[in-house]
Design a protein around this motif. Structure first.
Motif, PDB file in Angstrom:
ATOM      1  N   ALA A  55       0.812  -1.222   0.000  1.00 32.93           N
ATOM      2  CA  ALA A  55       0.000   0.000   0.000  1.00 32.93           C
ATOM      3  C   ALA A  55       0.843   1.268   0.000  1.00 32.93           C
ATOM      4  O   ALA A  55       0.363   2.323  -0.419  1.00 32.93           O
ATOM      5  N   SER A  56       2.106   1.165   0.472  1.00 34.97           N
ATOM      6  CA  SER A  56       2.950   2.369   0.538  1.00 34.97           C
ATOM      7  C   SER A  56       3.830   2.546  -0.688  1.00 34.97           C
ATOM      8  O   SER A  56       4.606   3.496  -0.756  1.00 34.97           O
ATOM      9  N   MET A  57       3.700   1.677  -1.659  1.00 31.53           N
ATOM     10  CA  MET A  57       4.479   1.802  -2.884  1.00 31.53           C
ATOM     11  C   MET A  57       3.880   2.879  -3.795  1.00 31.53           C
ATOM     12  O   MET A  57       2.716   3.243  -3.662  1.00 31.53           O
ATOM     13  N   PRO A  58       4.697   3.392  -4.738  1.00 33.92           N
ATOM     14  CA  PRO A  58       4.125   4.316  -5.734  1.00 33.92           C
ATOM     15  C   PRO A  58       3.015   3.640  -6.540  1.00 33.92           C
ATOM     16  O   PRO A  58       3.031   2.416  -6.717  1.00 33.92           O
ATOM     17  N   ALA A  59       2.091   4.421  -7.038  1.00 40.22           N
ATOM     18  CA  ALA A  59       1.021   3.861  -7.875  1.00 40.22           C
ATOM     19  C   ALA A  59       1.587   3.156  -9.093  1.00 40.22           C
ATOM     20  O   ALA A  59       0.978   2.209  -9.612  1.00 40.22           O
ATOM     21  N   ASP A  60       2.762   3.616  -9.554  1.00 41.15           N
ATOM     22  CA  ASP A  60       3.395   2.999 -10.729  1.00 41.15           C
ATOM     23  C   ASP A  60       4.007   1.635 -10.432  1.00 41.15           C
ATOM     24  O   ASP A  60       4.420   0.934 -11.362  1.00 41.15           O
ATOM     25  N   HIS A  61       4.086   1.249  -9.163  1.00 42.00           N
ATOM     26  CA  HIS A  61       4.696  -0.042  -8.808  1.00 42.00           C
ATOM     27  C   HIS A  61       3.650  -1.144  -8.909  1.00 42.00           C
ATOM     28  O   HIS A  61       2.524  -0.988  -8.425  1.00 42.00           O
ATOM     29  N   PRO A  62       3.983  -2.285  -9.524  1.00 48.98           N
ATOM     30  CA  PRO A  62       3.009  -3.374  -9.663  1.00 48.98           C
ATOM     31  C   PRO A  62       2.406  -3.843  -8.338  1.00 48.98           C
ATOM     32  O   PRO A  62       1.245  -4.256  -8.298  1.00 48.98           O
ATOM     33  N   LEU A  63       3.185  -3.757  -7.241  1.00 51.43           N
ATOM     34  CA  LEU A  63       2.680  -4.217  -5.948  1.00 51.43           C
ATOM     35  C   LEU A  63       1.523  -3.375  -5.426  1.00 51.43           C
ATOM     36  O   LEU A  63       0.738  -3.821  -4.586  1.00 51.43           O
ATOM     37  N   SER A  64       1.405  -2.141  -5.899  1.00 51.86           N
ATOM     38  CA  SER A  64       0.391  -1.220  -5.361  1.00 51.86           C
ATOM     39  C   SER A  64      -1.006  -1.499  -5.890  1.00 51.86           C
ATOM     40  O   SER A  64      -1.989  -0.951  -5.376  1.00 51.86           O
ATOM     41  N   GLY A  65      -1.096  -2.299  -6.923  1.00 53.03           N
ATOM     42  CA  GLY A  65      -2.407  -2.555  -7.528  1.00 53.03           C
ATOM     43  C   GLY A  65      -3.000  -1.335  -8.196  1.00 53.03           C
ATOM     44  O   GLY A  65      -4.217  -1.230  -8.352  1.00 53.03           O
ATOM     45  N   GLY A  66      -2.108  -0.380  -8.576  1.00 53.34           N
ATOM     46  CA  GLY A  66      -2.576   0.823  -9.251  1.00 53.34           C
ATOM     47  C   GLY A  66      -3.070   1.908  -8.319  1.00 53.34           C
ATOM     48  O   GLY A  66      -3.478   2.975  -8.757  1.00 53.34           O
ATOM     49  N   LYS A  67      -3.043   1.650  -7.010  1.00 58.57           N
ATOM     50  CA  LYS A  67      -3.502   2.651  -6.037  1.00 58.57           C
ATOM     51  C   LYS A  67      -2.292   3.403  -5.507  1.00 58.57           C
ATOM     52  O   LYS A  67      -1.993   4.493  -5.933  1.00 58.57           O
ATOM     53  N   GLY A  68      -1.596   2.808  -4.574  1.00 57.68           N
ATOM     54  CA  GLY A  68      -0.333   3.368  -4.126  1.00 57.68           C
ATOM     55  C   GLY A  68      -0.459   4.590  -3.241  1.00 57.68           C
ATOM     56  O   GLY A  68      -1.550   5.087  -2.951  1.00 57.68           O
ATOM     57  N   ASP A  69       0.699   5.069  -2.816  1.00 56.49           N
ATOM     58  CA  ASP A  69       0.812   6.170  -1.873  1.00 56.49           C
ATOM     59  C   ASP A  69       1.283   7.419  -2.603  1.00 56.49           C
ATOM     60  O   ASP A  69       2.235   7.374  -3.384  1.00 56.49           O
ATOM     61  N   ALA A  70       0.642   8.549  -2.336  1.00 59.01           N
ATOM     62  CA  ALA A  70       0.948   9.787  -3.064  1.00 59.01           C
ATOM     63  C   ALA A  70       2.367  10.260  -2.802  1.00 59.01           C
ATOM     64  O   ALA A  70       3.062  10.698  -3.727  1.00 59.01           O
ATOM     65  N   ALA A  71       2.839  10.189  -1.544  1.00 59.07           N
ATOM     66  CA  ALA A  71       4.196  10.634  -1.215  1.00 59.07           C
ATOM     67  C   ALA A  71       5.240   9.750  -1.898  1.00 59.07           C
ATOM     68  O   ALA A  71       6.274  10.234  -2.355  1.00 59.07           O
ATOM     69  N   SER A  72       4.949   8.459  -1.977  1.00 61.28           N
ATOM     70  CA  SER A  72       5.873   7.545  -2.639  1.00 61.28           C
ATOM     71  C   SER A  72       5.913   7.795  -4.141  1.00 61.28           C
ATOM     72  O   SER A  72       6.979   7.739  -4.761  1.00 61.28           O
ATOM     73  N   GLN A  73       4.760   8.079  -4.725  1.00 59.85           N
ATOM     74  CA  GLN A  73       4.720   8.389  -6.147  1.00 59.85           C
ATOM     75  C   GLN A  73       5.478   9.681  -6.426  1.00 59.85           C
ATOM     76  O   GLN A  73       6.195   9.783  -7.427  1.00 59.85           O
ATOM     77  N   GLN A  74       5.346  10.662  -5.517  1.00 59.23           N
ATOM     78  CA  GLN A  74       6.078  11.919  -5.677  1.00 59.23           C
ATOM     79  C   GLN A  74       7.582  11.671  -5.635  1.00 59.23           C
ATOM     80  O   GLN A  74       8.340  12.263  -6.415  1.00 59.23           O
ATOM     81  N   ALA A  75       8.036  10.801  -4.725  1.00 56.13           N
ATOM     82  CA  ALA A  75       9.464  10.488  -4.637  1.00 56.13           C
ATOM     83  C   ALA A  75       9.962   9.860  -5.937  1.00 56.13           C
ATOM     84  O   ALA A  75      11.047  10.202  -6.430  1.00 56.13           O
ATOM     85  N   LEU A  76       9.194   8.950  -6.489  1.00 51.85           N
ATOM     86  CA  LEU A  76       9.564   8.339  -7.764  1.00 51.85           C
ATOM     87  C   LEU A  76       9.564   9.377  -8.887  1.00 51.85           C
ATOM     88  O   LEU A  76      10.509   9.433  -9.683  1.00 51.85           O
ATOM     89  N   ASP A  77       8.530  10.206  -8.943  1.00 52.99           N
ATOM     90  CA  ASP A  77       8.438  11.224  -9.999  1.00 52.99           C
ATOM     91  C   ASP A  77       9.601  12.211  -9.919  1.00 52.99           C
ATOM     92  O   ASP A  77      10.134  12.636 -10.952  1.00 52.99           O
ATOM     93  N   GLU A  78       9.998  12.596  -8.696  1.00 51.04           N
ATOM     94  CA  GLU A  78      11.136  13.501  -8.520  1.00 51.04           C
ATOM     95  C   GLU A  78      12.408  12.881  -9.087  1.00 51.04           C
ATOM     96  O   GLU A  78      13.185  13.556  -9.773  1.00 51.04           O
ATOM     97  N   PHE A  79      12.598  11.603  -8.810  1.00 46.73           N
ATOM     98  CA  PHE A  79      13.792  10.924  -9.327  1.00 46.73           C
ATOM     99  C   PHE A  79      13.756  10.834 -10.843  1.00 46.73           C
ATOM    100  O   PHE A  79      14.757  11.116 -11.515  1.00 46.73           O
ATOM    101  N   LEU A  80      12.629  10.456 -11.393  1.00 46.78           N
ATOM    102  CA  LEU A  80      12.514  10.314 -12.850  1.00 46.78           C
ATOM    103  C   LEU A  80      12.731  11.644 -13.563  1.00 46.78           C
ATOM    104  O   LEU A  80      13.298  11.686 -14.653  1.00 46.78           O
ATOM    105  N   ALA A  81      12.307  12.743 -12.941  1.00 42.61           N
ATOM    106  CA  ALA A  81      12.425  14.069 -13.564  1.00 42.61           C
ATOM    107  C   ALA A  81      13.823  14.662 -13.428  1.00 42.61           C
ATOM    108  O   ALA A  81      14.171  15.588 -14.161  1.00 42.61           O
ATOM    109  N   ALA A  82      14.629  14.141 -12.511  1.00 47.61           N
ATOM    110  CA  ALA A  82      15.930  14.741 -12.221  1.00 47.61           C
ATOM    111  C   ALA A  82      16.976  14.371 -13.272  1.00 47.61           C
ATOM    112  O   ALA A  82      17.053  13.217 -13.712  1.00 47.61           O
TER     113      ALA A  82
END
Length: 198
Positions: A55-82
Motif C-alpha cells: 500500500a505504501s508503494m508508488p502507484a506505478d509499482h506493480p505491488l500497489s495494484g494501481g492505487k499506491g501512496d501519493a508521497a511515494s509516487q512523488q518520490a519516484l516522480d522527482e527521481f525520474l524528472a531529475a
C-alpha cells in the motif's frame, strides 16, 4: 531548458552530519557552475518515507495494484524528472540508513527504472542521469579484505544505481569516528569544490 537537480539527505545528525555538509558543498559547486539548475530538496530523515508495504508503494509499482501512496509516487516522480541526483549517505552499522533504503524502495520500479528482457537479463531504464553520493563513514575501509566483508554502503549504492543503468560518482569522508573527522571533512569538501560541472 534548465536541468533539475534532486538533492537528498538521510543523516539523522542534523548540522553535525558530515554527509550533509558534503552533499551541500556538491550542490553549491554544481549550482555555481550552472545557476539555471532547478534544485528539489528532500530530507529523508526529517520527512521519512514509511517502510515498504504494497500500500505504501508508488502507484506505478506493480505491488500497489494501481492505487499506491501519493508521497511515494512523488518520490519516484522527482527521481525520474531529475537530471542530476546528489545523495547524502552516511554509513550506519555498515550499511545505509533505513530512511535512504526506504527511498530506494520507491525508485526501483519495474517498467520505470528497470526491466527484465529476454532470458532474464536486466536493462536499466534510468540511463543518462548523473548521481553523486556524499558518503560518510566512521571507520576506514582502505584494507580491501576488511572492506569486502564490512562495507555495505558504497558497494550497495554502486550496485543499486548500476542496476537501473547509472554509474554513480562518490565523494567519501571516512575515519570520522576514528579521530579523522576534520581531515576527512576537509578532504571531501576539497573534492566537492573540484567536481566537474554538470
Amino acid at each position: 531548458m534548465s536541468k533539475t537537480l534532486l538533492h537528498l539527505d538521510s543523516s539523522i545528525l542534523g548540522d553535525h552530519s558530515v554527509s550533509r555538509q558534503v552533499s551541500a558543498a556538491i550542490v553549491a559547486r554544481l549550482t555555481a557552475a550552472d545557476p539555471s539548475l532547478a534544485v528539489v530538496y528532500r530530507d529523508l530523515a526529517a520527512d521519512p518515507l514509511p517502510h515498504a508495504t504494497p500500500a505504501s508503494m508508488p502507484a506505478d509499482h506493480p505491488l500497489s495494484g494501481g492505487k499506491g501512496d501519493a508521497a511515494s509516487q512523488q518520490a519516484l516522480d522527482e527521481f525520474l524528472a531529475a537530471d542530476i541526483v546528489v545523495v547524502g549517505a552516511p554509513m550506519y552499522n555498515f550499511s545505509v540508513p533505513t530512511q535512504l533504503r526506504a527511498w530506494i524502495d520507491r525508485i526501483l520500479v519495474p517498467g520505470k527504472t528497470f526491466a527484465y528482457g529476454a532470458g532474464g537479463a536486466v536493462e536499466g531504464l534510468a540511463k543518462g542521469k548523473r548521481v553523486i553520493v556524499a558518503l560518510a563513514r566512521g571507520g576506514s575501509y582502505a584494507d580491501p579484505s576488511f572492506a569486502a566483508v564490512a562495507e555495505h554502503a558504497e558497494t550497495y549504492l554502486r550496485w543499486v544505481f548500476g542496476f537501473i543503468g547509472i554509474e554513480p560518482e562518490f565523494i567519501i569522508a571516512e575515519g570520522i569516528a576514528a579521530g579523522r573527522r576534520e581531515a576527512a571533512l576537509e578532504a571531501a569538501l576539497k573534492d566537492a569544490a573540484a567536481l566537474k560541472a554538470a
